[in-house]
Design a protein around this motif. Structure first.
Motif, PDB file in Angstrom:
ATOM      1  N   UNK A 106       0.836  -1.194   0.000  1.00 37.59           N
ATOM      2  CA  UNK A 106       0.000   0.000   0.000  1.00 37.59           C
ATOM      3  C   UNK A 106       0.871   1.245   0.000  1.00 37.59           C
ATOM      4  N   UNK A 107       0.294   2.366  -0.407  1.00 35.46           N
ATOM      5  CA  UNK A 107       1.051   3.613  -0.534  1.00 35.46           C
ATOM      6  C   UNK A 107       1.614   4.067   0.813  1.00 35.46           C
ATOM      7  N   UNK A 108       0.801   3.984   1.863  1.00 34.12           N
ATOM      8  CA  UNK A 108       1.266   4.402   3.194  1.00 34.12           C
ATOM      9  C   UNK A 108       2.374   3.481   3.690  1.00 34.12           C
ATOM     10  N   UNK A 109       2.236   2.180   3.451  1.00 36.27           N
ATOM     11  CA  UNK A 109       3.278   1.231   3.854  1.00 36.27           C
ATOM     12  C   UNK A 109       4.585   1.514   3.116  1.00 36.27           C
ATOM     13  N   UNK A 110       4.470   1.852   1.840  1.00 39.31           N
ATOM     14  CA  UNK A 110       5.649   2.196   1.048  1.00 39.31           C
ATOM     15  C   UNK A 110       6.354   3.417   1.633  1.00 39.31           C
ATOM     16  N   UNK A 111       5.564   4.393   2.090  1.00 36.09           N
ATOM     17  CA  UNK A 111       6.126   5.602   2.710  1.00 36.09           C
ATOM     18  C   UNK A 111       6.932   5.252   3.958  1.00 36.09           C
ATOM     19  N   UNK A 143       7.838  12.898   2.304  1.00 45.98           N
ATOM     20  CA  UNK A 143       6.976  13.830   3.044  1.00 45.98           C
ATOM     21  C   UNK A 143       5.494  13.581   2.732  1.00 45.98           C
ATOM     22  N   UNK A 144       5.184  12.367   2.287  1.00 51.41           N
ATOM     23  CA  UNK A 144       3.836  12.038   1.825  1.00 51.41           C
ATOM     24  C   UNK A 144       2.755  12.373   2.852  1.00 51.41           C
ATOM     25  N   UNK A 145       3.011  12.091   4.137  1.00 52.52           N
ATOM     26  CA  UNK A 145       1.976  12.219   5.169  1.00 52.52           C
ATOM     27  C   UNK A 145       2.062  13.529   5.951  1.00 52.52           C
ATOM     28  N   UNK A 155      -7.033   5.063   8.009  1.00 55.30           N
ATOM     29  CA  UNK A 155      -8.025   4.642   7.020  1.00 55.30           C
ATOM     30  C   UNK A 155      -7.378   4.196   5.712  1.00 55.30           C
ATOM     31  N   UNK A 156      -6.231   4.789   5.382  1.00 53.57           N
ATOM     32  CA  UNK A 156      -5.589   4.512   4.094  1.00 53.57           C
ATOM     33  C   UNK A 156      -4.382   3.589   4.202  1.00 53.57           C
ATOM     34  N   UNK A 157      -4.144   3.016   5.373  1.00 51.14           N
ATOM     35  CA  UNK A 157      -2.919   2.250   5.587  1.00 51.14           C
ATOM     36  C   UNK A 157      -2.815   1.011   4.711  1.00 51.14           C
ATOM     37  N   UNK A 162      -3.001   7.024  -5.195  1.00 47.57           N
ATOM     38  CA  UNK A 162      -2.078   7.860  -5.952  1.00 47.57           C
ATOM     39  C   UNK A 162      -1.440   8.874  -5.003  1.00 47.57           C
ATOM     40  N   UNK A 163      -0.103   8.971  -4.963  1.00 47.68           N
ATOM     41  CA  UNK A 163       0.548   9.907  -4.030  1.00 47.68           C
ATOM     42  C   UNK A 163       0.052  11.341  -4.161  1.00 47.68           C
ATOM     43  N   UNK A 164      -0.345  11.765  -5.370  1.00 47.98           N
ATOM     44  CA  UNK A 164      -0.815  13.136  -5.537  1.00 47.98           C
ATOM     45  C   UNK A 164      -2.161  13.369  -4.861  1.00 47.98           C
ATOM     46  N   UNK A 165      -2.879  12.279  -4.542  1.00 43.43           N
ATOM     47  CA  UNK A 165      -4.138  12.421  -3.808  1.00 43.43           C
ATOM     48  C   UNK A 165      -3.895  13.048  -2.440  1.00 43.43           C
TER      49      UNK A 165
END
Length: 298
Positions: A106-111, A143-145, A155-157, A162-165
């Motif tokens: 997931x995007x958050x996990x990748x961060x 600096x995604x979060x 909620x998004x974990x 999309x990172x731009x979201x």
């Protein structure tokens, strides 16, 4: 005597000769030109294989293996001249089950993994090379979060976003961020375009910087004002339905149970069929609809 559980794979990773592995498909030149292929190739070149290739014994050939998963990694290693590669040997020779159980990052996990790698001394330049990204993209993902409230992160974990979201969500206050993500989750839509639509429908006082006017490319201020009014009405109706949904379903189930017992009485069903056929059809439709809802929920 209990049956012994059969594992899906051998419990150790084995280095198998490249020549002994038979791929199930050939990677096309078109696929080799995609971003996905380039990123995997750069990652293999920079840090090697992280996830072993999945193979199975080829029937009738003890020293030959069928490639189940990892065709891109296999192709990259072949191009690099690898004489052997790390493999997990499956006890089944079909790829569907293996691929069905894969959990994509997931995007958050990748961060968080990116932050952990940087904390452990991996330079941003090396990460950029391994992921086939420019250094600006790495800094952006790092600096995604920033500016995202903890409830939204939770909620998004496990979602692919999309990172731009996150750039769009960052323009809202925490409570509005939560509302927006709940709507995105309900719709199953985490795209930037949908996030921008929710931003356009956000009240000025719910923006992170309420003193600055909203700017959404391709939309006029009048269109955004109309969307804001319509979204406010939709959100209010949604909340009302959400509050009464549980009670409504309970009443429906109870009524359906009563109708099922009543229509199950032969005499009552015969009487309704002879004198009130339209009512009997409606009762049966309610029973059928409720049964379908319960089956879907199960």
């Amino acid at each position: 005597m209990s049956e012994q559980i059969r594992t899906a794979f051998d419990d150790t990773v084995k280095m198998l000769p490249t020549a002994s592995i038979l791929p199930r498909k050939v990677i096309s030149e078109a696929l080799k030109n995609t971003v996905k292929y380039r990123r995997i190739a750069r990652s293999v070149e920079e840090i090697g294989i992280i996830e072993p290739i999945a193979v199975a014994h080829l029937k009738g050939a003890d020293q030959q293996f069928l490639l189940l998963d990892g065709h891109i990694r296999y192709t990259v290693l072949v191009q690099l001249g690898a004489e052997a590669m790390p493999c997990l040997i499956s006890n089944d020779d079909e790829a569907f089950t293996h691929n069905k159980r894969i959990n994509r990052l997931a995007t958050v996990q990748e961060h968080f993994m990116l932050l952990r790698a940087i904390k452990n001394g991996v330079s941003e330049e090396k990460l950029a090379r391994a992921l086939d990204l420019d250094i600006g993209a790495i800094k952006r993902r790092r600096t995604l979060l920033d500016g995202i409230c903890p409830e939204v992160v939770e909620l998004l974990k496990d979602k692919s976003v999309n990172p731009t979201t996150f750039d769009t969500l960052r323009k809202m206050k925490p409570l509005r961020q939560i509302e927006a993500v709940e709507l995105m989750t309900t719709a199953g839509n985490f795209t930037t375009s949908y996030a921008k639509a929710l931003l356009a429908a956000t009240r000025q006082e719910d923006l992170a910087h309420p003193d600055k006017p909203k700017k959404v490319p391709g939309m006029t201020s009048e269109q955004m004002a109309r969307m804001e009014r319509e979204m406010s009405s939709v959100h209010r109706d949604f909340k009302q339905i959400e509050e009464s949904y549980g009670d409504d379903i309970l009443h429906l189930v109870i009524a359906s149970g009563y109708l099922t017992r009543m229509v199950g009485n032969v005499e009552i069903k015969r009487y309704l069929g002879e004198h009130h056929a339209e009512i009997l059809r409606e009762f049966e439709a309610i029973i059928s609809a409720t049964s379908l809802d319960q089956t879907a929920a199960a």
